[in-house]
Design a protein around this motif. Structure first.
Motif, mmCIF file in Angstrom:
data_model
loop_
_atom_site.group_PDB
_atom_site.id
_atom_site.type_symbol
_atom_site.label_atom_id
_atom_site.label_comp_id
_atom_site.label_asym_id
_atom_site.label_seq_id
_atom_site.Cartn_x
_atom_site.Cartn_y
_atom_site.Cartn_z
ATOM 1 N N PRO A 76 13.705 -65.282 -56.499
ATOM 2 C CA PRO A 76 15.321 -65.447 -56.328
ATOM 3 C C PRO A 76 16.175 -64.530 -55.801
ATOM 4 C CG PRO A 76 14.656 -65.275 -58.591
ATOM 5 C CD PRO A 76 13.661 -65.170 -57.685
ATOM 6 N N GLU A 77 17.019 -65.009 -55.014
ATOM 7 C CA GLU A 77 18.274 -64.035 -54.689
ATOM 8 C C GLU A 77 19.512 -64.339 -54.439
ATOM 9 O OE1 GLU A 77 17.085 -62.807 -50.555
ATOM 10 O OE2 GLU A 77 17.445 -64.688 -49.910
ATOM 11 N N GLU A 78 20.411 -63.264 -54.490
ATOM 12 C CA GLU A 78 21.853 -63.899 -54.629
ATOM 13 C C GLU A 78 22.457 -63.261 -53.303
ATOM 14 O OE1 GLU A 78 22.432 -64.117 -59.458
ATOM 15 O OE2 GLU A 78 22.860 -62.499 -58.293
ATOM 16 N N ILE A 79 23.441 -63.794 -52.627
ATOM 17 C CA ILE A 79 24.237 -63.423 -51.539
ATOM 18 C C ILE A 79 25.654 -63.737 -51.770
ATOM 19 C CG2 ILE A 79 22.075 -63.566 -49.975
ATOM 20 C CD1 ILE A 79 24.803 -65.790 -48.924
ATOM 21 N N LEU A 80 26.556 -62.748 -51.199
ATOM 22 C CA LEU A 80 27.814 -63.015 -51.054
ATOM 23 C C LEU A 80 28.246 -62.243 -49.538
ATOM 24 C CD1 LEU A 80 30.734 -63.311 -52.456
ATOM 25 C CD2 LEU A 80 30.559 -61.049 -53.152
ATOM 26 N N ILE A 81 29.100 -63.306 -49.046
ATOM 27 C CA ILE A 81 29.571 -62.816 -47.831
ATOM 28 C C ILE A 81 30.817 -62.008 -48.046
ATOM 29 C CG2 ILE A 81 30.555 -63.720 -45.623
ATOM 30 C CD1 ILE A 81 27.524 -64.400 -45.944
ATOM 31 N N PHE A 100 29.294 -67.747 -51.705
ATOM 32 C CA PHE A 100 28.235 -67.046 -52.410
ATOM 33 C C PHE A 100 26.994 -68.267 -52.580
ATOM 34 C CE2 PHE A 100 26.306 -67.025 -56.611
ATOM 35 C CZ PHE A 100 25.911 -65.740 -57.001
ATOM 36 N N ALA A 101 25.895 -67.597 -52.662
ATOM 37 C CA ALA A 101 24.743 -68.514 -52.859
ATOM 38 C C ALA A 101 23.686 -67.663 -54.018
ATOM 39 C CB ALA A 101 23.863 -69.034 -51.777
ATOM 40 N N LEU A 121 26.257 -58.858 -48.929
ATOM 41 C CA LEU A 121 25.569 -58.427 -50.229
ATOM 42 C C LEU A 121 24.547 -59.256 -50.635
ATOM 43 C CD1 LEU A 121 25.717 -55.985 -52.305
ATOM 44 C CD2 LEU A 121 27.177 -57.653 -53.579
ATOM 45 N N GLU A 122 23.513 -58.745 -50.704
ATOM 46 C CA GLU A 122 22.234 -59.376 -51.173
ATOM 47 C C GLU A 122 21.509 -58.710 -52.624
ATOM 48 O OE1 GLU A 122 17.562 -59.797 -49.874
ATOM 49 O OE2 GLU A 122 19.217 -59.194 -48.390
ATOM 50 N N VAL A 123 21.186 -59.270 -53.528
ATOM 51 C CA VAL A 123 20.811 -58.845 -54.684
ATOM 52 C C VAL A 123 19.378 -59.753 -54.895
ATOM 53 C CG1 VAL A 123 20.952 -58.566 -57.214
ATOM 54 C CG2 VAL A 123 22.851 -58.593 -55.734
ATOM 55 N N SER A 124 18.309 -58.967 -54.714
ATOM 56 C CA SER A 124 17.084 -59.635 -54.738
ATOM 57 C C SER A 124 16.107 -59.493 -55.957
ATOM 58 C CB SER A 124 16.174 -59.502 -53.467
ATOM 59 O OG SER A 124 17.072 -60.026 -52.390
ATOM 60 N N PHE A 125 15.196 -60.108 -56.524
ATOM 61 C CA PHE A 125 14.647 -60.008 -57.590
ATOM 62 C C PHE A 125 12.971 -60.537 -57.538
ATOM 63 C CE2 PHE A 125 18.970 -61.540 -58.465
ATOM 64 C CZ PHE A 125 19.522 -60.624 -59.523
#
Length: 133
Positions: A76-81, A100-101, A121-125
């Motif tokens: 999974p990953e989260e992104i925010l423009i 956001f996704a 911004l990307e937060v990856s797991f």
């Protein structure tokens, strides 16, 4: 792993406040291979053991990632423009400041088209990969 001030063990790298967008930190950004200088990334924090990371990606005006094709990850990953706007071909949608996704493993996204500078911004797991190792 590091021990923070309250005796709590954290595994992601840590840093005190610093302005990642300041001109004097420009040299910390890395060009993304194969992007002809149109994409840059800055890793803000990483867990060297699990591979989990937080990163900024900068798309310069005119960037087009069709050569990379659509992408998916087994984690999974989260992104925010953060700023600007970006067109996601897979979703046929413009993503603008504030979008956001939270992407599940395997979700195809991109390629991306960028008409104006865009910061993501990307937060990856990777530690939550659905593929057994």
């Amino acid at each position: 792993m590091a021990l923070c001030g309250k005796g709590v063990v954290v595994s992601k790298s840590t840093a005190t406040y610093w302005n990642v967008l300041a001109e004097n930190n420009r040299n910390k950004w890395e060009p993304i291979d194969g992007s002809s200088g149109m994409l840059e990334q800055l890793t803000l924090a990483i867990d060297e053991t699990s591979g989990d990371y937080t990163r900024l990606t900068r798309f310069k005006a005119g960037a087009d990632t069709k050569e990379f094709g659509g992408k998916s990850h087994d984690y999974p990953e989260e992104i925010l423009i953060i700023s600007g706007r970006l067109y996601d071909v897979a979703f046929e949608q413009w993503l603008e400041t504030g979008h956001f996704a939270s992407r599940p493993p395997g979700e195809v996204h991109g390629p991306f088209i960028c008409e104006e500078d865009c910061l993501v911004l990307e937060v990856s797991f990777p530690s939550q990969s659905v593929i057994a190792t």
